[in-house]
Write an enzyme that holds these catalytic residues in place. Sequence first.
Site, PDB file in Angstrom:
ATOM      1  N   CYS A  52       0.837  -1.210   0.000  1.00  0.00           N
ATOM      2  CA  CYS A  52       0.000   0.000   0.000  1.00  0.00           C
ATOM      3  C   CYS A  52       0.873   1.261   0.000  1.00  0.00           C
ATOM      4  O   CYS A  52       1.668   1.486   0.920  1.00  0.00           O
ATOM      5  CB  CYS A  52      -0.917  -0.026   1.220  1.00  0.00           C
ATOM      6  SG  CYS A  52      -1.606   1.567   1.693  1.00  0.00           S
ATOM      7  N   CYS A  55       0.333   3.564   2.980  1.00  0.00           N
ATOM      8  CA  CYS A  55       0.959   3.002   4.185  1.00  0.00           C
ATOM      9  C   CYS A  55       2.455   3.316   4.207  1.00  0.00           C
ATOM     10  O   CYS A  55       3.016   3.665   5.250  1.00  0.00           O
ATOM     11  CB  CYS A  55       0.747   1.493   4.239  1.00  0.00           C
ATOM     12  SG  CYS A  55      -0.983   0.969   4.156  1.00  0.00           S
TER      13      CYS A  55
END
Length: 464
Positions: A52, A55
């Site tokens: 991600c 993230c």
Amino acid sequence: MHSYALLALGIAATLPRVIATTAGPVDLTVETFDQYISSYDAVMVEFFAPWCAVCKELEPLYEETASIVAANSSDIRFARVNCVEQNELCETYETPMYPTLRLFQGVGRETVYNGPRESAEMISFAEVRLKPAIHVLTEGELESFKHSNQVVVVGSWSENDAASNQTFTRVAEELLDYYTFAATSDKAKTAKPSITLYKQYDTRELHFDGDFDDDAIIDFIALNSVPIVGEYSQKWSWYYPPNASVPLVAGFAHSAAERETLTDLMRPLAKTNENIMRFVTVDPAREPIFAARLLVPGENKGTTLVMRDTSDRVFHLSEGEDLTPQVLSKWIEDFRQGTLTPYEVPEPAPEPEVPEESVVILEAASFDSVVYDADYDVLVEFYAPWCGHCKKLVPTYAKLAQHFAETGEKVRIAKIDATEHQIPEHPIKSYPTIMFFPADTRKDAMAYEGDRSLEDFVKFIGAN
């Protein structure tokens, strides 16, 4: 003095405290999760996926925040869960997107954190939940306490009114990130419960006269705590939700001086339309998502006035209009009369289509012979036919294939429908997954995690 039923936070004495071996966030597993959560008063947990991009962007800030907390607090910790490795745990706590942040105050008691991704805000979110939601005041403390924050909400009810006590406590716990709550005791056995909202701006004191239930009280606080002309921020976005009960007038400007001018322009109309419309100024550079929702283009450097109605339709004040009180007043009146036309983003000219003929279409049977060819570097997109991001990538991927076909370099651009053709040594968990197979390293694949632009693809392949 009435003893209010305020929340008491505690830790089960029978559970041993789990000590982190590093100052950063602790990586939790199914086996360690419950014990660690139970070892501290409050634990912020990031549920993330290694692939991600958001993230990865959050990671350094999150690690820094975890270190700050570990060095300064014995009650709060920051942890994380890798949802690829701990899928069962992430399913238990329903992780709709990555990253999802939740604050745990014991197992089974958690609050989703949707605030700014800033250290001070995340720490404050945890700290405020370690304190009682309601300050209990004596008669002499009210006068000074009502000036202790921008908005202070004070409730009062009779000593034997447990229902009002519980209602006010629930509201305070739900809104404690935004307001300061207090309660005073009323000795009268039959006193009607009351709430007074104190502000440091606009109308300074407002009294609640509705039904004493959660929704009515929250609506009263939300409606009356909004400044006549506010300034939009992520934290206060719930003041200005889509499909709100009243229209919103938003003035977008990049400089503080321009926003101050807009505030002065809108204030007289905001007072006239108080509780009928909401008015707000916005810095589009700081709030790009909100700007996009109101169809304000990112490249716009001027001042833009936008109206959003209760059906989420958007109306822009015509460009070139001089921003005067008369022009703004007429625009609002035209909106009321229903004579404004909703704004529509002009359709960009379509780009010429690039055929996919240079993209190599793989199947399970042909994968090894094409991808592991020692003479070619191969970039492979593992896609799903239903995947929106995959469909969006099609024209760029076709241009990339055409680029290398024209240069004559020994590079193949390939794709494989991973829902139909599984490659055991490369299990796919998300779409699209893009992997690079250098010619001279055989099966040692590299995950591509950069921007999906033609320039970045070419740069990545050239560097590897």
